[in-house]
Design an enzyme around this catalytic site. Structure first.
Site, PDB file in Angstrom:
ATOM      1  N   HIS A 167      51.471  44.845  29.277  1.00 48.72           N
ATOM      2  CA  HIS A 167      51.774  44.574  30.683  1.00 48.72           C
ATOM      3  C   HIS A 167      51.421  43.149  31.111  1.00 48.72           C
ATOM      4  O   HIS A 167      51.765  42.741  32.213  1.00 48.72           O
ATOM      5  CB  HIS A 167      51.059  45.585  31.585  1.00 48.72           C
ATOM      6  CG  HIS A 167      49.590  45.335  31.702  1.00 48.72           C
ATOM      7  ND1 HIS A 167      48.725  45.551  30.650  1.00 48.72           N
ATOM      8  CD2 HIS A 167      48.849  44.863  32.717  1.00 48.72           C
ATOM      9  CE1 HIS A 167      47.502  45.236  31.018  1.00 48.72           C
ATOM     10  NE2 HIS A 167      47.558  44.817  32.282  1.00 48.72           N
TER      11      HIS A 167
ATOM     12  N   HIS B 179      51.643  39.064  34.914  1.00 45.56           N
ATOM     13  CA  HIS B 179      51.130  40.435  34.980  1.00 45.56           C
ATOM     14  C   HIS B 179      52.235  41.323  35.539  1.00 45.56           C
ATOM     15  O   HIS B 179      52.536  41.284  36.729  1.00 45.56           O
ATOM     16  CB  HIS B 179      49.897  40.488  35.879  1.00 45.56           C
ATOM     17  CG  HIS B 179      49.148  41.765  35.776  1.00 45.56           C
ATOM     18  ND1 HIS B 179      49.616  42.945  36.311  1.00 45.56           N
ATOM     19  CD2 HIS B 179      47.974  42.056  35.182  1.00 45.56           C
ATOM     20  CE1 HIS B 179      48.752  43.908  36.058  1.00 45.56           C
ATOM     21  NE2 HIS B 179      47.745  43.387  35.376  1.00 45.56           N
TER      22      HIS B 179
END
Length: 100
Positions: free
Chosen positions: A8, A23
């Site tokens: 992620h 992110h």
């Protein structure tokens, strides 16, 4: 530069030395990588416009999480932000400038 094990989060360093942290989504570490597909790995060289990752927006939203994707400059080079809010494929996000 860096790929978080749960896929992620990516760290990128430009040729000029600017470091960026991408992110994908908020609190998405809890999904343990399921809605993410990476097209790059640590140490790879990427070019502007190259696909680096894919995130399944519907799967993230189904978990009640945000798909907002912060891009954080983690080094001290000055940047000029060109777009805020929603950015579409192919849009320029920022320009990194060099200080003499």
């Amino acid at each position: 530069m860096m790929v978080f094990p749960t896929k992620h989060t990516l760290g990128i360093r430009t040729e000029e030395g600017t470091e960026l942290l991408i992110h994908m989504g908020r609190n998405t570490v809890s999904l343990e990588g399921r809605p993410f597909e990476l097209y790059v790995g640590e140490g790879d060289t990427v070019k502007a416009g190259q696909k680096i990752a894919r995130m399944d927006l519907k799967a993230i939203e189904a978990e009640g999480l945000s798909t907002e994707t912060p891009v954080v400059i983690t080094s001290m080079q000055p940047v000029t932000v060109q777009n805020t809010g929603t950015v579409n494929w192919g849009d320029s996000l920022m320009t990194i400038t060099q200080k003499d």
